[in-house]
Design a protein around this motif. Structure first.
Motif: not given
Length: 284
Positions: A47-55, A254-260, A268-280
């Motif tokens: 369901a994430l295909n071709d949609r806005r994803i908020d981090f 260690n690891y920082l985790r989102s909700s399942a 919703t789970a992705l909103r709690s994760i930092e992601f460096d989209a430019k470096t990716y």
């Protein structure tokens, strides 16, 4: 807003592996529930295909999502083939990263045309170096050059559109090696040279900046696209799922985790994760 042609989500479906590489960072301490829950998780990711994803630290639009099955060793999971088929049906462009030891010709023939990228961990073709790294099973068996070459030939025969990738962890054992000749013969579409992360079993066993630079310089004429990754390049620039279907980021050892995902949904789970989209994005 950054628009990403393809966003890769690396699902470490289990910690177990038939090899024992000392620098492995897949130390989640979690039992895999992949066989029970993979269908629901894959549908959420589709369901994430071709949609806005908020981090946590920004947003991006992913035109396509690729699910990369990893481990441990993903071919230890009996339902991997069925999961690849479902991911393909959902438009997720499935891929994998494997040591190659459990991959059969029958699997390549049946599922190869569904696989967008077939990735293989190759640190050395020297038996003694692989033994010191732990890249062998409990009987001492390794994947040698001839078997890897046969895998590449079969993929190119049955699935010419599948990109073939090699990942090499540059570590104390291979930092002075020259892999140019065997990799020229294999002709991978991409070769990623990752500097060993000095955590877990690799604590105190890192390599210097000069050693890593020299290794890269020695391989500057490699075929295909070369992607060097220093430790800082990996920080927050991968999207990773753990065996429980939680997004996570490494924080030291260690690891920082989102909700399942199955509890709150992938978006919703992705909103709690930092992601460096430019470096990716710079890697592609």
């Amino acid at each position: 807003m950054l628009r990403i042609p393809e966003l890769t989500i690396n699902w470490h479906i289990l910690e177990a592996c038939n090899y024992d590489c000392y620098f492995c960072y897949a130390k989640y301490g979690q039992k895999s529930i992949f066989s029970r829950d993979y269908a629901g998780i894959l549908r959420e990711l589709g369901a994430l295909n071709d949609r806005r994803i908020d981090f946590l630290n920004g947003s991006a639009i992913a035109e396509n999502v690729r699910i990369n099955f990893a481990g441990g060793e993903p071919f230890l999971e009996k339902d991997l083939g069925q999961a690849i088929a479902l991911a393909y049906d959902l438009g997720l462009r499935p891929s994998f990263i494997s040591n190659g030891s459990l991959l059969t010709d029958d699997f390549i023939t049946k599922f190869g045309p569904m696989i967008s990228v077939a990735g293989f961990s190759v640190d050395s073709f020297d038996d003694e170096q692989n033994r010191r790294i732990g890249r062998r099973d409990n009987r001492g068996a390794q994947v040698g050059y001839e078997r890897m070459a046969a895998i590449f030939r079969l993929f190119r025969q049955v699935s010419p559109d599948t990109l073939l990738k090699v990942n090499t962890v540059v570590c104390r054992e291979n930092v002075n090696d020259d892999l140019t000749s065997p990799l020229h013969e294999l002709q991978p579409d991409r070769w990623k040279a990752l500097r060993v992360i000095p955590i877990h079993g690799a604590t105190g066993r890192g390599i210097t900046d000069d050693e890593f630079s020299s290794f890269l310089g020695r391989h500057q004429d490699m075929p295909g696209k070369i992607v060097p990754e220093d430790n800082i390049d990996m920080h927050r620039s991968y999207l990773m799922l753990d065996p429980d279907g939680c997004f996570y980021q490494r924080e030291g050892s260690n690891y920082l985790r989102s909700s399942a995902i199955l509890d709150v949904g992938a978006a919703t789970a992705l909103r709690s994760i930092e992601f460096d989209a430019k470096t990716y994005f710079s890697r592609y």
